[in-house]
Design a protein around this motif. Structure first.
Motif, PDB file in Angstrom:
ATOM      1  N   LEU A   8       0.822  -1.213   0.000  1.00  0.00           N
ATOM      2  CA  LEU A   8       0.000   0.000   0.000  1.00  0.00           C
ATOM      3  C   LEU A   8       0.864   1.275   0.000  1.00  0.00           C
ATOM      4  N   GLN A   9       2.173   1.083  -0.141  1.00  0.00           N
ATOM      5  CA  GLN A   9       3.118   2.206  -0.155  1.00  0.00           C
ATOM      6  C   GLN A   9       2.695   3.377  -1.059  1.00  0.00           C
ATOM      7  N   PRO A  10       2.251   3.100  -2.318  1.00  0.00           N
ATOM      8  CA  PRO A  10       1.894   4.233  -3.196  1.00  0.00           C
ATOM      9  C   PRO A  10       0.773   5.115  -2.639  1.00  0.00           C
ATOM     10  N   VAL A  11      -0.028   4.583  -1.693  1.00  0.00           N
ATOM     11  CA  VAL A  11      -1.138   5.387  -1.150  1.00  0.00           C
ATOM     12  C   VAL A  11      -1.008   5.558   0.363  1.00  0.00           C
ATOM     13  N   GLU A  12       0.210   5.403   0.851  1.00  0.00           N
ATOM     14  CA  GLU A  12       0.450   5.481   2.311  1.00  0.00           C
ATOM     15  C   GLU A  12      -0.052   6.811   2.886  1.00  0.00           C
ATOM     16  N   SER A  57      -7.911   4.363  -7.977  1.00  0.00           N
ATOM     17  CA  SER A  57      -8.148   5.767  -8.323  1.00  0.00           C
ATOM     18  C   SER A  57      -6.874   6.412  -8.856  1.00  0.00           C
ATOM     19  N   ARG A  58      -5.744   6.123  -8.201  1.00  0.00           N
ATOM     20  CA  ARG A  58      -4.468   6.691  -8.679  1.00  0.00           C
ATOM     21  C   ARG A  58      -4.051   6.069 -10.003  1.00  0.00           C
ATOM     22  N   SER A 305       2.205   1.918 -13.658  1.00  0.00           N
ATOM     23  CA  SER A 305       2.405   2.910 -12.590  1.00  0.00           C
ATOM     24  C   SER A 305       2.667   2.154 -11.291  1.00  0.00           C
ATOM     25  N   PRO A 306       3.197   2.830 -10.268  1.00  0.00           N
ATOM     26  CA  PRO A 306       3.404   2.145  -8.982  1.00  0.00           C
ATOM     27  C   PRO A 306       2.094   1.566  -8.432  1.00  0.00           C
TER      28      PRO A 306
END
Length: 323
Positions: A8-12, A57-58, A305-306
């Motif tokens: 979940l790093q990309p949305v931390e 969403s990202r 993407s990440p």
């Protein structure tokens, strides 16, 4: 093997914001309900469901930025999930969840039922305020499915005649519906094509089913520490999951033990032996692997993407809990 936190790093940061926003959204009004909600949101938990909404969403956003509506959708997802846990714990009479006292054991049953209702109601209110009828339909359906799954689970206790389809339907309602419909809702808010919306839904559905089947396997193979509850507690409660249903096909003797609700001293231990001596666990594992593969394949069209990488790795992570 990545941990949830790494995945979940990309949305931390987004998840940090989500938690503080949730506290202020729910802070309105009633001190007891507020205390119950505070207690829930500070209880840890992996935040996997809102995490998936934020990652999607990202991944769908041209510049990788999140809109306020996507953020709110993630918050609503977590509210619905948390409300369902409160009610599940009351129904199951569980005294702890993730090592923290459950709402009804800390306050009482009445408060827990009301706190769950309060969260569902608040989720509905914030949902309506997104002003998108399609999204309202998708997430209202989830709230119906959660109740439906809980009722079905109760109706089919100790029922050795239930079909595998019934089990999958119940698993969908209890676990996969929220992930599938909120994934699709994120796509709706991003104006994706109907084809893409279907594949987002499919991703969430298959991932949720993989997750549930893995949980059901762990009920037979995990230790009490790993599970945070006694092993085989589902079977003891009469909930027949994939391993039990597969084992019934090979071990007719198992049906008798289940039908008499494990009334004999050795019944439960014997039932466990029968399940473990059959091909039930490997077959269940193959089922979970199929669901995980289908989830991964559903997102092949997403641009690199990440966030996409995290979404593609999630099914592997879910399976990794077995090893």
């Amino acid at each position: 093997m990545a941990t949830v936190t790494e995945l979940l790093q990309p949305v931390e940061q987004d998840l940090e914001t989500l938690l503080s926003d949730l506290r202020s959204l729910i802070g309105a009004g009633h001190p007891i309900l507020q205390a119950a909600a505070e207690h829930l949101f500070s209880a840890g938990g992996k935040r996997l469901r809102p995490g998936i909404v934020l990652l999607i969403s990202r991944a769908l956003s041209a510049n990788g930025e999140l809109t306020a509506r996507h953020r709110r959708l993630a918050e609503i997802t977590e509210m619905i999930h948390t409300a369902s846990l409160v009610h599940d714990d009351v129904v199951d009479e569980a005294s702890t969840r993730r090592g923290v006292a459950t709402v009804h054991s800390r306050f009482n049953h009445r408060v827990a039922v009301l706190a769950g209702d309060f969260l569902f109601a608040q989720a509905s209110w914030h949902l309506a305020n997104l002003d998108d009828l399609e999204v309202v339909k998708l997430l209202s359906r989830v709230i119906m499915d959660l109740a439906d799954g809980e009722v079905k689970q109760g109706l089919f206790r100790y029922d050795t005649g239930q079909t595998f389809a019934t089990y999958l339907e119940k698993s969908y309602c209890k676990t996969a519906s929220l992930i599938a419909n909120s994934a699709k809702a994120a796509g709706v808010l991003s104006n994706e094509s109907s084809e893409h919306l279907d594949s987002l839904y499919h991703y969430g559905r298959q991932l949720g089913l993989a997750f549930q089947v893995v949980d059901d396997i762990l009920d037979f193979t995990g230790s009490d520490q790993q599970l945070g509850k006694p092993a085989a507690s589902d079977l003891a409660s009469g909930y027949l999951t994939a391993p039990a249903l597969y084992a019934l096909e090979e071990q007719p003797k198992l049906a008798g033990l289940i039908e008499r609700e494990f009334s004999g001293d050795e019944d439960l231990a014997q039932a466990l032996e029968l399940v473990r001596a059959s091909r039930a666990i490997p077959r269940s594992r193959e089922l979970a692997e199929t669901f995980a593969r289908e989830a991964r394949e559903a997102l092949a069209w997403l641009p690199e993407s990440p966030s996409r990488r995290a979404l593609i790795e999630l099914p592997e992570f879910v399976l990794g809990r077995l090893y």
